[in-house]
Write an enzyme that holds these catalytic residues in place. Structure first.
Site, PDB file in Angstrom:
ATOM      1  N   ASN A  10       0.941  -0.997   0.029  1.00 51.59           N
ATOM      2  CA  ASN A  10       0.095   0.079  -0.043  1.00 51.59           C
ATOM      3  C   ASN A  10       0.906   1.173  -0.011  1.00 51.59           C
ATOM      4  O   ASN A  10       1.514   1.478   1.062  1.00 51.59           O
ATOM      5  CB  ASN A  10      -0.868  -0.050   1.166  1.00 51.59           C
ATOM      6  CG  ASN A  10      -1.610   1.172   1.583  1.00 51.59           C
ATOM      7  OD1 ASN A  10      -2.004   2.178   0.450  1.00 51.59           O
ATOM      8  ND2 ASN A  10      -2.346   1.311   2.637  1.00 51.59           N
ATOM      9  N   TRP A  11       1.227   1.964  -1.213  1.00 52.56           N
ATOM     10  CA  TRP A  11       1.903   3.055  -1.220  1.00 52.56           C
ATOM     11  C   TRP A  11       1.310   4.158  -0.513  1.00 52.56           C
ATOM     12  O   TRP A  11       2.251   5.380  -0.398  1.00 52.56           O
ATOM     13  CB  TRP A  11       2.223   3.025  -2.808  1.00 52.56           C
ATOM     14  CG  TRP A  11       3.342   2.455  -3.323  1.00 52.56           C
ATOM     15  CD1 TRP A  11       3.715   1.225  -2.890  1.00 52.56           C
ATOM     16  CD2 TRP A  11       3.991   2.633  -4.564  1.00 52.56           C
ATOM     17  NE1 TRP A  11       4.773   0.621  -3.726  1.00 52.56           N
ATOM     18  CE2 TRP A  11       4.854   1.600  -4.755  1.00 52.56           C
ATOM     19  CE3 TRP A  11       3.868   3.803  -5.498  1.00 52.56           C
ATOM     20  CZ2 TRP A  11       5.761   1.457  -5.691  1.00 52.56           C
ATOM     21  CZ3 TRP A  11       4.805   3.489  -6.673  1.00 52.56           C
ATOM     22  CH2 TRP A  11       5.685   2.459  -6.838  1.00 52.56           C
ATOM     23  N   LYS A  12       0.106   4.239  -0.270  1.00 53.90           N
ATOM     24  CA  LYS A  12      -0.374   5.434   0.273  1.00 53.90           C
ATOM     25  C   LYS A  12      -0.302   6.553  -0.491  1.00 53.90           C
ATOM     26  O   LYS A  12      -0.492   6.506  -1.541  1.00 53.90           O
ATOM     27  CB  LYS A  12      -0.132   5.598   1.871  1.00 53.90           C
ATOM     28  CG  LYS A  12      -0.114   4.518   2.631  1.00 53.90           C
ATOM     29  CD  LYS A  12      -0.012   4.571   4.102  1.00 53.90           C
ATOM     30  CE  LYS A  12      -0.011   3.308   4.702  1.00 53.90           C
ATOM     31  NZ  LYS A  12      -0.084   3.357   6.430  1.00 53.90           N
ATOM     32  N   HIS A  93      -9.522   1.114   4.745  1.00 53.28           N
ATOM     33  CA  HIS A  93      -8.077   1.472   5.597  1.00 53.28           C
ATOM     34  C   HIS A  93      -8.583   2.312   6.818  1.00 53.28           C
ATOM     35  O   HIS A  93      -9.356   3.298   6.776  1.00 53.28           O
ATOM     36  CB  HIS A  93      -7.250   1.890   4.713  1.00 53.28           C
ATOM     37  CG  HIS A  93      -5.670   1.818   5.371  1.00 53.28           C
ATOM     38  ND1 HIS A  93      -5.426   2.805   6.206  1.00 53.28           N
ATOM     39  CD2 HIS A  93      -4.765   0.996   5.226  1.00 53.28           C
ATOM     40  CE1 HIS A  93      -4.077   2.419   6.616  1.00 53.28           C
ATOM     41  NE2 HIS A  93      -3.833   1.417   6.088  1.00 53.28           N
ATOM     42  N   GLU A  95      -6.918   4.525   8.027  1.00 52.99           N
ATOM     43  CA  GLU A  95      -6.549   5.932   7.838  1.00 52.99           C
ATOM     44  C   GLU A  95      -7.930   6.682   6.741  1.00 52.99           C
ATOM     45  O   GLU A  95      -8.069   8.020   7.049  1.00 52.99           O
ATOM     46  CB  GLU A  95      -5.303   6.197   6.646  1.00 52.99           C
ATOM     47  CG  GLU A  95      -3.876   5.888   7.725  1.00 52.99           C
ATOM     48  CD  GLU A  95      -2.813   5.476   6.759  1.00 52.99           C
ATOM     49  OE1 GLU A  95      -2.745   5.519   5.668  1.00 52.99           O
ATOM     50  OE2 GLU A  95      -1.787   4.851   7.605  1.00 52.99           O
ATOM     51  N   GLU A 163      -5.306  -4.841  10.771  1.00 50.53           N
ATOM     52  CA  GLU A 163      -4.152  -3.952  10.799  1.00 50.53           C
ATOM     53  C   GLU A 163      -4.454  -3.117  12.169  1.00 50.53           C
ATOM     54  O   GLU A 163      -5.430  -2.252  12.178  1.00 50.53           O
ATOM     55  CB  GLU A 163      -4.145  -3.046   9.777  1.00 50.53           C
ATOM     56  CG  GLU A 163      -3.859  -3.563   8.295  1.00 50.53           C
ATOM     57  CD  GLU A 163      -3.282  -2.530   7.518  1.00 50.53           C
ATOM     58  OE1 GLU A 163      -2.185  -2.807   6.813  1.00 50.53           O
ATOM     59  OE2 GLU A 163      -4.164  -1.504   7.097  1.00 50.53           O
ATOM     60  N   GLY A 169       2.760   2.067  10.709  1.00 56.59           N
ATOM     61  CA  GLY A 169       3.692   3.152  10.705  1.00 56.59           C
ATOM     62  C   GLY A 169       4.347   3.655  12.001  1.00 56.59           C
ATOM     63  O   GLY A 169       5.047   4.304  12.031  1.00 56.59           O
ATOM     64  N   SER A 208       3.179  -2.270  10.280  1.00 62.90           N
ATOM     65  CA  SER A 208       4.734  -2.074  10.707  1.00 62.90           C
ATOM     66  C   SER A 208       5.503  -3.607  10.279  1.00 62.90           C
ATOM     67  O   SER A 208       6.379  -3.983  10.698  1.00 62.90           O
ATOM     68  CB  SER A 208       5.035  -1.929  11.965  1.00 62.90           C
ATOM     69  OG  SER A 208       4.894  -0.745  12.226  1.00 62.90           O
ATOM     70  N   GLY A 229       2.829  -1.253   4.295  1.00 63.05           N
ATOM     71  CA  GLY A 229       2.838   0.219   3.739  1.00 63.05           C
ATOM     72  C   GLY A 229       4.148   0.679   3.517  1.00 63.05           C
ATOM     73  O   GLY A 229       4.700   0.480   2.617  1.00 63.05           O
ATOM     74  N   GLY A 230       4.943   1.197   4.734  1.00 58.21           N
ATOM     75  CA  GLY A 230       6.144   2.029   4.405  1.00 58.21           C
ATOM     76  C   GLY A 230       7.193   0.979   3.643  1.00 58.21           C
ATOM     77  O   GLY A 230       7.780   1.363   2.916  1.00 58.21           O
TER      78      GLY A 230
END
Ligand code: PGA
Length: 245
Positions: A10-12, A93, A95, A163, A169, A208, A229-230
């Protein structure tokens, strides 16, 4: 039953046309891991270029609207994401649930819209730190699962991503025992809702996930992949996670 693992990135709101060069090495790694499904979900604006650059890689969107079309300024429908080249859509998600006040009912409608056009829906759920602190993590998450999963559509293309919000993150993750307990509870909820079909719905862990903890997390029972993600932004990290699967 061991299900085929899915590693989804997930590149966000990160990435650019230039960053799509990261996909070349990811596609090579995916080709050499035929037992694992690999997907990358870049921002909407990069979906078509990503799909054109690496047609063999699964490309996904990070959200969609539940309606087929209409007066919804700024939104993208599932069919539009599909036409651009996406095969997956992440819905719900945390967010988006936080930033855009999305409810589980809206998330369910989005997931139904995704399945209706023949794409795979990745439905995200997860507890807050306060809920975990109060001992309410399992009930909060299973309630979200119940309210967010589609009522209609092909369950073969439904994926759940657990999640924990406090793990996204932050570099923190639940213990292996906590992940196992939560994934077992989600599995039980899915089999209550869908009978035997609930045993074949993949449940990803996200929050994470890094090269250093991927193998441990991915080998927990009922963990059928990861939403990353990251660590999905850098090909070498993401490839190490694919290898761990
Ligand atoms: P993270 O994000 O891997 O950077 O924690 C996961 C996610 O939000 O999907």
């Amino acid at each position: 039953m061991a299900l085929r693992k899915l590693i989804a990135g997930n590149w966000k709101m990160f990435g650019s046309l230039a960053a799509l060069s990261e996909l070349d090495a990811v596609a090579r790694a995916a080709a050499s891991a035929p037992g694992v499904d690999v997907a990358i979900c870049p921002p909407f604006t990069l979906i078509a270029a990503a799909a054109a650059r690496q047609p063999a890689l699964g490309i996904g969107a990070q959200d969609c609207h539940w309606a087929e079309n209409g007066a919804h300024t700024g939104c993208v429908s599932a069919a539009m994401a599909k036409e651009a080249g996406a095969a997956y859509v992440i819905v719900g998600h945390s967010e988006r649930r936080a930033d855009s006040h999305e409810t589980s009912d809206q998330v369910r409608q989005k997931a139904e819209a995704v399945l209706a056009v023949g794409m795979t829906a990745i439905v995200c759920v997860g507890e807050s730190e306060a809920e975990r602190g109060r001992g309410d993590a399992i009930s909060a998450v299973t309630e979200q699962v119940g309210a967010s999963v589609p009522r209609t559509g092909d369950l073969d293309r439904l994926v759940i991503a657990y999640e924990p919000i406090w793990a996204i993150g932050t570099g923190r993750t639940p213990s292996v025992a906590e992940v196992a307990e939560m994934h077992a509870a989600i599995r039980q909820k899915l089999t209550l809702a869908f009978g035997g079909d609930g045993t074949s719905i993949r449940i990803l862990y996200g929050g994470s996930v890094k090269p250093g903890n991927a193998a441990e997390l991915l080998h927990v029972e009922n963990v059928d992949g990861a939403l990353v993600g990251g660590a999905s932004l850098k090909a070498s990290d993401f490839i190490a996670i694919i290898a761990a699967a």
